[in-house]
Scaffold this active site. Sequence first.
Site, PDB file in Angstrom:
ATOM      1  N   ASP A 228       1.234  -1.013   0.046  1.00 27.51           N
ATOM      2  CA  ASP A 228      -0.099  -0.104   0.352  1.00 27.51           C
ATOM      3  C   ASP A 228       0.999   1.246  -0.211  1.00 27.51           C
ATOM      4  O   ASP A 228       2.186   1.284  -0.267  1.00 27.51           O
ATOM      5  CB  ASP A 228      -1.311  -0.257   1.344  1.00 27.51           C
ATOM      6  CG  ASP A 228      -2.194   1.013   0.741  1.00 27.51           C
ATOM      7  OD1 ASP A 228      -3.013   0.632   0.141  1.00 27.51           O
ATOM      8  OD2 ASP A 228      -2.190   1.992   1.922  1.00 27.51           O
TER       9      ASP A 228
ATOM     10  N   TYR B 184     -12.982   6.340  -2.583  1.00 23.26           N
ATOM     11  CA  TYR B 184     -12.555   6.892  -1.771  1.00 23.26           C
ATOM     12  C   TYR B 184     -11.315   7.801  -1.575  1.00 23.26           C
ATOM     13  O   TYR B 184     -11.699   8.523  -0.681  1.00 23.26           O
ATOM     14  CB  TYR B 184     -12.386   5.288  -0.869  1.00 23.26           C
ATOM     15  CG  TYR B 184     -11.110   4.182  -1.244  1.00 23.26           C
ATOM     16  CD1 TYR B 184     -10.409   4.860  -0.141  1.00 23.26           C
ATOM     17  CD2 TYR B 184     -11.065   3.590  -2.619  1.00 23.26           C
ATOM     18  CE1 TYR B 184      -9.220   4.157  -0.545  1.00 23.26           C
ATOM     19  CE2 TYR B 184      -9.711   3.407  -2.491  1.00 23.26           C
ATOM     20  CZ  TYR B 184      -8.634   3.346  -1.871  1.00 23.26           C
ATOM     21  OH  TYR B 184      -6.667   2.419  -2.049  1.00 23.26           O
TER      22      TYR B 184
ATOM     23  N   TYR C 295      -2.975  10.191   2.616  1.00 25.19           N
ATOM     24  CA  TYR C 295      -4.328  10.406   1.858  1.00 25.19           C
ATOM     25  C   TYR C 295      -3.917  11.617   1.265  1.00 25.19           C
ATOM     26  O   TYR C 295      -4.217  12.534  -0.142  1.00 25.19           O
ATOM     27  CB  TYR C 295      -5.347  10.392   1.960  1.00 25.19           C
ATOM     28  CG  TYR C 295      -5.468   8.871   2.269  1.00 25.19           C
ATOM     29  CD1 TYR C 295      -5.692   7.536   0.937  1.00 25.19           C
ATOM     30  CD2 TYR C 295      -5.763   8.012   3.368  1.00 25.19           C
ATOM     31  CE1 TYR C 295      -5.974   6.394   1.170  1.00 25.19           C
ATOM     32  CE2 TYR C 295      -5.648   6.667   3.088  1.00 25.19           C
ATOM     33  CZ  TYR C 295      -5.642   5.975   2.183  1.00 25.19           C
ATOM     34  OH  TYR C 295      -5.866   4.554   2.721  1.00 25.19           O
TER      35      TYR C 295
ATOM     36  N   HIS D 155      -5.807  -7.932  -1.625  1.00 24.03           N
ATOM     37  CA  HIS D 155      -5.761  -6.201  -1.200  1.00 24.03           C
ATOM     38  C   HIS D 155      -4.318  -6.361  -0.092  1.00 24.03           C
ATOM     39  O   HIS D 155      -3.559  -6.119   0.905  1.00 24.03           O
ATOM     40  CB  HIS D 155      -5.878  -4.952  -0.534  1.00 24.03           C
ATOM     41  CG  HIS D 155      -5.610  -4.108  -0.331  1.00 24.03           C
ATOM     42  ND1 HIS D 155      -5.027  -2.925  -1.722  1.00 24.03           N
ATOM     43  CD2 HIS D 155      -5.542  -2.877   0.311  1.00 24.03           C
ATOM     44  CE1 HIS D 155      -3.994  -1.868  -1.307  1.00 24.03           C
ATOM     45  NE2 HIS D 155      -4.223  -1.759   0.251  1.00 24.03           N
TER      46      HIS D 155
END
Length: 313
Positions: free
Chosen positions: A102, A147, A230, A290
């Site tokens: 990730d 998202y 993010y 994932h």
Amino acid sequence: MEKIQHTNVQVRELKLHVAEIGSGPKVVLFFHGFPEIWYTWRHQMVAVANKGYRAIAFDHRGYGLSEQPAEPEKATLLDLVDDAVALLDSLGIDKAFIVGKDFGALSAYRVGVLHPERVSAIITLGTPFIQPGPSVVQNHLLPEGFYISRWQELGRAEADFGRFDVKTVIRNIYILFSRSEIPIAAANQEIMDLIDPATPLPPWFSEEDLSVYASLYEKSGLSFALQVPYRKLKVDRSLIDPRVSAPSLLIVGEKDYSLKMPRVNNYIRTGAMKHLVPDLDVKFIEEGTHFMHEQFPEQVNQLIIAFLGKHGA
């Protein structure tokens, strides 16, 4: 699991929570993603330690039991890179194998670019190396309810998450990210609304596992995770020469929703990534999601250990 030792290590201006098992000169340093924490690597840490490696996983700054930075709004992914190098210095380690998934994979690659002398080899799960900067996530090619777009909007995720306790938020994200479709909400929905409360956890993720994650995020909260990665994905500085020279392994789950991100699947399968990571090997896990390292730990462990052995001289 009971053999994993925990310490707090001074790293730059903060103390980071560090989990460790095994001993010896060959070190494997693990970088977690979101909504994960050091615990996400529990299966891999034990496996590599049993093969004679020193396995180290840490909570990134602002996550879990690690301290929060004084000015979280100024933090970027490069802080995580600097933390990793400083952690190696604090532990007296010259060089390590780096494993990340990730956004932890993004940081792992950046260590390889900026500090190649500290890296024996790099293993990443699911996330390919992409040049840092505005193009790292193609939000404009996905619907408004994507998202990441929602979580980048100041205050929106905070309000969405704030309707639930931390344990429920982690449960929902784990279920959501275990699916093969990109999480996208409708105009009249928030991301948390995509999960029916009656939906069970994935069979490979127990209530005990969830409780561990929740207890750690209850300590740190979720605010910093929204900042890094993010809200800082597009402000990361470009690298003059973004090539990763270290031998690298990318393990991809065929059912990972991130493969459906714009251009990602083609970028991996056509070999285009080798322009930036020339010494690259790619392995696929057919049913992998994932969280393939928790879903199929034995398969992932075998790939990791084989790669470490190949480049461990």
